[in-house]
Write a protein that holds these residues in place. Structure first.
Motif, PDB file in Angstrom:
ATOM      1  N   UNK A 100       0.852  -1.186   0.000  1.00  0.00           N
ATOM      2  CA  UNK A 100       0.000   0.000   0.000  1.00  0.00           C
ATOM      3  C   UNK A 100       0.889   1.237   0.000  1.00  0.00           C
ATOM      4  N   UNK A 101       0.547   2.175  -0.859  1.00  0.00           N
ATOM      5  CA  UNK A 101       1.344   3.393  -1.042  1.00  0.00           C
ATOM      6  C   UNK A 101       0.887   4.477  -0.073  1.00  0.00           C
ATOM      7  N   UNK A 102       1.859   5.081   0.613  1.00  0.00           N
ATOM      8  CA  UNK A 102       1.607   6.186   1.531  1.00  0.00           C
ATOM      9  C   UNK A 102       2.517   7.352   1.162  1.00  0.00           C
ATOM     10  N   UNK A 103       1.994   8.551   1.268  1.00  0.00           N
ATOM     11  CA  UNK A 103       2.799   9.747   1.043  1.00  0.00           C
ATOM     12  C   UNK A 103       2.601  10.688   2.226  1.00  0.00           C
ATOM     13  N   UNK A 104       3.689  11.282   2.697  1.00  0.00           N
ATOM     14  CA  UNK A 104       3.603  12.258   3.782  1.00  0.00           C
ATOM     15  C   UNK A 104       3.017  13.542   3.195  1.00  0.00           C
ATOM     16  N   UNK A 105       1.703  13.666   3.322  1.00  0.00           N
ATOM     17  CA  UNK A 105       0.977  14.725   2.627  1.00  0.00           C
ATOM     18  C   UNK A 105       1.506  16.123   2.964  1.00  0.00           C
ATOM     19  N   UNK A 106       1.738  16.391   4.240  1.00  0.00           N
ATOM     20  CA  UNK A 106       2.126  17.733   4.651  1.00  0.00           C
ATOM     21  C   UNK A 106       3.460  18.134   4.032  1.00  0.00           C
ATOM     22  N   UNK A 107       4.459  17.259   4.128  1.00  0.00           N
ATOM     23  CA  UNK A 107       5.780  17.598   3.583  1.00  0.00           C
ATOM     24  C   UNK A 107       5.776  17.589   2.058  1.00  0.00           C
ATOM     25  N   UNK A 108       5.033  16.658   1.480  1.00  0.00           N
ATOM     26  CA  UNK A 108       4.937  16.590   0.027  1.00  0.00           C
ATOM     27  C   UNK A 108       4.318  17.868  -0.534  1.00  0.00           C
ATOM     28  N   UNK A 109       3.243  18.330   0.093  1.00  0.00           N
ATOM     29  CA  UNK A 109       2.598  19.563  -0.355  1.00  0.00           C
ATOM     30  C   UNK A 109       3.526  20.760  -0.181  1.00  0.00           C
ATOM     31  N   UNK A 110       4.299  20.743   0.898  1.00  0.00           N
ATOM     32  CA  UNK A 110       5.224  21.855   1.138  1.00  0.00           C
ATOM     33  C   UNK A 110       6.262  21.955   0.025  1.00  0.00           C
ATOM     34  N   UNK A 111       6.743  20.807  -0.451  1.00  0.00           N
ATOM     35  CA  UNK A 111       7.702  20.827  -1.561  1.00  0.00           C
ATOM     36  C   UNK A 111       7.028  21.308  -2.835  1.00  0.00           C
ATOM     37  N   UNK A 112       5.843  20.792  -3.129  1.00  0.00           N
ATOM     38  CA  UNK A 112       5.148  21.191  -4.355  1.00  0.00           C
ATOM     39  C   UNK A 112       4.733  22.657  -4.342  1.00  0.00           C
ATOM     40  N   UNK A 113       4.622  23.245  -3.158  1.00  0.00           N
ATOM     41  CA  UNK A 113       4.279  24.665  -3.062  1.00  0.00           C
ATOM     42  C   UNK A 113       5.446  25.568  -3.472  1.00  0.00           C
ATOM     43  N   UNK A 114       6.657  25.028  -3.432  1.00  0.00           N
ATOM     44  CA  UNK A 114       7.811  25.827  -3.844  1.00  0.00           C
ATOM     45  C   UNK A 114       7.753  26.049  -5.355  1.00  0.00           C
ATOM     46  N   UNK A 115       8.145  27.226  -5.819  1.00  0.00           N
ATOM     47  CA  UNK A 115       8.088  27.516  -7.261  1.00  0.00           C
ATOM     48  C   UNK A 115       8.893  26.511  -8.080  1.00  0.00           C
ATOM     49  N   UNK A 116       8.309  26.124  -9.209  1.00  0.00           N
ATOM     50  CA  UNK A 116       8.969  25.298 -10.223  1.00  0.00           C
ATOM     51  C   UNK A 116       9.117  23.836  -9.840  1.00  0.00           C
ATOM     52  N   UNK A 118       7.397  20.109  -9.497  1.00  0.00           N
ATOM     53  CA  UNK A 118       6.250  19.368 -10.026  1.00  0.00           C
ATOM     54  C   UNK A 118       6.410  17.895  -9.698  1.00  0.00           C
ATOM     55  N   UNK A 119       5.645  17.418  -8.691  1.00  0.00           N
ATOM     56  CA  UNK A 119       5.653  16.012  -8.312  1.00  0.00           C
ATOM     57  C   UNK A 119       4.213  15.521  -8.270  1.00  0.00           C
ATOM     58  N   UNK A 120       3.957  14.406  -8.930  1.00  0.00           N
ATOM     59  CA  UNK A 120       2.610  13.840  -8.970  1.00  0.00           C
ATOM     60  C   UNK A 120       2.673  12.368  -8.586  1.00  0.00           C
ATOM     61  N   UNK A 121       1.675  11.918  -7.812  1.00  0.00           N
ATOM     62  CA  UNK A 121       1.651  10.529  -7.355  1.00  0.00           C
ATOM     63  C   UNK A 121       0.298   9.891  -7.662  1.00  0.00           C
ATOM     64  N   UNK A 135       4.881   7.422  -8.949  1.00  0.00           N
ATOM     65  CA  UNK A 135       5.016   8.877  -9.016  1.00  0.00           C
ATOM     66  C   UNK A 135       5.911   9.277 -10.174  1.00  0.00           C
ATOM     67  N   UNK A 136       5.740  10.533 -10.579  1.00  0.00           N
ATOM     68  CA  UNK A 136       6.640  11.149 -11.543  1.00  0.00           C
ATOM     69  C   UNK A 136       7.004  12.530 -11.039  1.00  0.00           C
ATOM     70  N   UNK A 137       8.208  12.994 -11.353  1.00  0.00           N
ATOM     71  CA  UNK A 137       8.658  14.272 -10.811  1.00  0.00           C
ATOM     72  C   UNK A 137       9.631  14.962 -11.759  1.00  0.00           C
ATOM     73  N   UNK A 138       9.578  16.283 -11.741  1.00  0.00           N
ATOM     74  CA  UNK A 138      10.488  17.086 -12.536  1.00  0.00           C
ATOM     75  C   UNK A 138      10.430  18.519 -12.033  1.00  0.00           C
ATOM     76  N   UNK A 139      11.326  19.357 -12.526  1.00  0.00           N
ATOM     77  CA  UNK A 139      11.190  20.788 -12.292  1.00  0.00           C
ATOM     78  C   UNK A 139      10.630  21.406 -13.570  1.00  0.00           C
ATOM     79  N   UNK A 140      10.073  22.601 -13.461  1.00  0.00           N
ATOM     80  CA  UNK A 140       9.447  23.239 -14.617  1.00  0.00           C
ATOM     81  C   UNK A 140      10.479  23.818 -15.586  1.00  0.00           C
ATOM     82  N   UNK A 141      11.466  24.583 -15.119  1.00  0.00           N
ATOM     83  CA  UNK A 141      12.438  25.145 -16.064  1.00  0.00           C
ATOM     84  C   UNK A 141      13.497  24.128 -16.465  1.00  0.00           C
TER      85      UNK A 141
END
Length: 343
Positions: A100-116, A118-121, A135-141
């Motif tokens: 079963x997959x678990x993600x630390x929602x609070x910390x994950x959201x905090x990272x995604x809130x930073x500009x540029x 992009x992490x999706x699970x 999951x997949x992840x990258x930066x925007x620029x």
């Protein structure tokens, strides 16, 4: 990194993958990062709409998108997972075990809130098989300041953002309640359904008891299964509000701590979760409503995988699924790859 006209790029090194899209044929990188542009590449690049290119120019203060994606990967990766190679600036993580997959929602959201960033699970608490994409992840620029990625590390903290919890081997006992079954007036149709659901996780019904509707008899059956060393007990029948539905009372009288009786989930509103502590073990005791016997996906299917990882459910875990807890009864059921039971 430097921008140049495509016609002037011969001999220069590409900074990133360049994707060619031919509808109905391909969507893939035609030229990879690090490719040295050749004269014969120019017509192809122009046909792809690339009139300007980013070519490599060393800058000690900057990171390439693939190096930044690798940092995001390392912040997420945990036991039971693996990561692929960067492709078009993106890195994907997949499961190496069932669980079963678990993600630390609070910390994950905090990272995604930073500009540029992009992490999706996949959805939280999704049961997965080996090989499932998580999951997949990258930066925007294409390039990013090294200091910005250091900030990402600080926000994420030291522990991995993801967890993949494997299933535990459990001995499962079933108590079937109902005077009509105990007297032989009807056959027990519930236990075979549970056996099939457990089989999907490599488990079986290891012990089975039948009780009439009496509280004392159902309680005795539960205690007997506990004495036999069951790791989980499933109680069927007697979970509604009729006068003869006394299974919840029997579970309480057994000494188990009832976490929740009732769930904002349909089908499955009369679901009961309790725990018994015995011999340094914590044994889940579940009261299953009748819908589990005839509905494809119910509250039981939502929470069974999590319980099988050893997670101890809290009332807020159950109540929290009120949003997403309504099954749409699709003509073709795709559970768990659907919105049912997802926050």
């Amino acid at each position: 990194m430097q921008e140049v006209r495509t016609e002037d790029s011969v001999g220069r090194i590409l900074c990133h993958d360049l994707t060619q899209i031919i509808r109905g044929v391909t969507k893939d990188a035609r030229f990879r990062k690090g490719h040295v542009v050749q004269k014969e590449d120019i017509p192809i690049l122009l046909s792809m709409g690339k009139e300007h290119l980013y070519v490599w120019e060393e800058d000690a203060a900057m990171l390439h998108e693939e190096d930044a994606a690798a940092i995001l990967r390392d912040l997420c990766l945990n036991a039971g997972m693996s990561a692929g190679e960067p492709k078009e600036g993106k890195i994907e993580i997949k499961a190496e075990i069932d669980g079963v997959f678990y993600v630390d929602r609070k910390r994950f959201q905090a990272v995604n809130m930073l500009p540029d960033m992009s992490m999706a699970t996949i959805p939280q608490y999704m049961p997965v098989k080996k090989g499932t994409k998580l999951a997949g992840m990258r930066i925007v620029p294409l390039m990013i300041e090294k200091e910005r990625m250091e900030q990402v590390k600080r926000v994420a903290g030291k522990e991995p953002l993801f967890t993949l919890r494997p299933y535990k081997a459990m001995k499962v006992g079933v108590v079937t309640t109902g005077s009509e079954v105990a007297k032989g007036l009807i056959n027990d149709g519930f236990t075979p359904v549970l056996a099939q659901k457990l089989k999907a996780f490599g488990l079986a019904v290891d012990a089975h008891r039948i009780s009439d509707d009496g509280i004392e008899n159902t309680k005795a059956a539960i205690l007997e299964l506990l004495d036999l060393g069951m790791d989980m007990i499933l109680c069927t029948g007697g979970m509604s509000v009729d006068p003869d539905d006394r299974t919840p009372a029997a579970i309480r009288d057994s000494g188990a701590e009832v976490v929740s009786y009732g769930a904002p989930i349909l089908p499955g509103a009369m679901f009961l979760v309790a725990y018994m502590e015995r011999d340094d073990r914590v044994i889940p005791i579940l009261g299953l409503p009748g819908c589990v016997m005839f509905e494809t996906a119910t509250v039981f299917d939502i929470f069974l995988p999590r319980i099988l990882t050893g997670e101890r459910l809290r009332r807020e875990d159950i109540v929290g699924l009120g949003i997403g807890g309504l099954c749409m009864h699709c003509r073709v059921c795709h559970f768990p790859v659907c919105g049912f039971g997802k926050e």
